[in-house]
Design an enzyme around this catalytic site. Sequence first.
Site, short mmCIF file in Angstrom:
data_model
loop_
_atom_site.label_atom_id
_atom_site.label_comp_id
_atom_site.label_asym_id
_atom_site.label_seq_id
_atom_site.Cartn_x
_atom_site.Cartn_y
_atom_site.Cartn_z
N ALA A 75 -3.83 -1.75 14.82
CA ALA A 75 -5.13 -1.19 14.42
C ALA A 75 -5.36 0.26 14.85
CB ALA A 75 -6.24 -2.11 14.93
N ARG A 115 -5.31 -1.45 3.97
CA ARG A 115 -5.24 -2.73 4.70
C ARG A 115 -6.68 -3.11 5.10
NH1 ARG A 115 -0.89 -3.74 9.21
NH2 ARG A 115 -1.19 -5.89 8.49
N GLN A 220 7.18 -8.66 14.58
CA GLN A 220 6.71 -7.54 15.41
C GLN A 220 7.07 -7.75 16.89
OE1 GLN A 220 4.93 -8.89 12.94
NE2 GLN A 220 3.51 -7.46 12.02
N ASP A 261 -7.49 -6.67 15.99
CA ASP A 261 -7.64 -5.78 14.83
C ASP A 261 -9.10 -5.56 14.48
OD1 ASP A 261 -4.83 -7.04 14.59
OD2 ASP A 261 -4.80 -5.23 13.36
N ASN A 271 -6.81 -11.17 15.24
CA ASN A 271 -5.54 -10.58 15.68
C ASN A 271 -4.43 -11.24 14.87
OD1 ASN A 271 -4.15 -8.72 17.45
ND2 ASN A 271 -3.30 -10.51 18.47
N LYS A 272 -3.21 -10.79 15.11
CA LYS A 272 -2.04 -11.28 14.38
C LYS A 272 -2.02 -12.80 14.26
CE LYS A 272 0.42 -9.42 12.62
NZ LYS A 272 0.28 -9.19 11.17
O1 MRU Z 1 0.06 -6.52 10.95
P1 MRU Z 1 0.10 -5.61 12.15
O2 MRU Z 1 1.47 -5.48 12.75
O3 MRU Z 1 -0.58 -4.29 11.90
O4 MRU Z 1 -0.79 -6.39 13.22
C1 MRU Z 1 -1.05 -5.76 14.45
C2 MRU Z 1 -1.74 -6.67 15.38
O5 MRU Z 1 -2.21 -7.73 15.04
C3 MRU Z 1 -1.93 -6.17 16.76
O6 MRU Z 1 -1.86 -7.23 17.66
C4 MRU Z 1 -3.32 -5.51 16.81
O7 MRU Z 1 -3.45 -4.50 15.84
C5 MRU Z 1 -3.61 -4.91 18.07
S1 MRU Z 1 -2.67 -3.47 18.20
C6 MRU Z 1 -3.06 -2.55 19.45
#
Ligand code: MRU
Length: 372
Positions: A75, A115, A220, A261, A271-272
């Site tokens: 994010a 996004r 990730q 996020d 979050n993810k």
């Molecule tokens: O789909 P992504 O890789 O952008 O998802 C990122 C995440 O979910 C992270 O955990 C979140 O953005 C926090 S990042 C500091």
Amino acid sequence: MSDRATVAPPPATPEGAVPTVAWASDDTSAGPGRGWPGRVELLDQTRLPHEIRVLRLDDIEDIRDAIRRLCVRGAPAIGVTAGYGLVAGVQGFATDAATFAARLEHVDERLRTSRPTAVNLAWALDRCRAAIAGISDPGAAIDALLREARAIHAEDEAACAAMGHHALELLRDGGTYLTHCNTGRLATAGIGTAFGVFVSGRHAGLDLTVYAGEVRPLLQGARLTAFEMRERAIDGYLLPDSAVGALLRTGRIESVFVGADRIAANGDAANKIGTYAIAELAGAAGVPFYVVAPTSTIDMSLTDGALIPIEQRAADEVLGFRGERTAPDAFPVWNPAFDVTPAHLIAGIVTECGIARAPLAASLAAQLATGV
Ligand code: MRU
């Protein structure tokens, strides 16, 4: 604790490494200090950990595509990229005020819709646009946009350092922790959010062991967090996402740290995908579950997490990896990129202002109102 707290923060980018996101300009004709025309430089995260490739982008469709394909992700890093992307997208349209205004709307829309879940994207665009309110000269407006984008970049770096500092009180020398997704320097403009806590602890001399889930389907954790653990000399293990329950039942994990996020006003945190399951399992195992995110990730316009838009991603990401098919062709897929962890499962939210605790709604509101 006071000794730890006085240690200077670790560098946002380890020595000799390629920064996650940067603005570059070799323009001299436009005048000293103007800094544009220029381009957004991104470390292409789709190639990590095995290839270091830098994307140099000044075309708005290329920047949108880089965000959508997760060449830059996380994010806060998306927010910083959006600020620079706005400059890149409008810099060739300074001929007159009407042309500039129309272009600004177009570029804003292309970035804003790239996004949906990370609120830092819209937050950064809104901030840059607010910085040019009342400026009628296009050249002066672009100057102001670039100044604001650079300020967002610098503030995120400082916010990461502050979060790492506040969270030191949640760490213990010899402690073992679990994290999810990538929340380090590859996801931010600084040392990271949740991962930044470990970087900060390590820098303060603590011995830590970090377990990182691989994070299906785009890995990730395996590709990016493991890469950053090597960069920062942090010990630990990768595990399949499906092993998290078993790990938490061993009693080895002292706390869980994840990023976010978007956080709703009541403390529900998106979050993810997979984060919510970890929070439930941590709760069942009596393991504290912390969210670490800058205040730019808090969306006070949403009363609760049910209102957070959740990105659905392409079926191809689940049907195979990097072009190699692992499932039957065209098999139906459900592929949400994020889930929402309810506030009652969260022991605390670490922001640059401090550690918000239950009741999270009041604690977050107080932080936003007072800055502490
Ligand atoms: O789909 P992504 O890789 O952008 O998802 C990122 C995440 O979910 C992270 O955990 C979140 O953005 C926090 S990042 C500091």
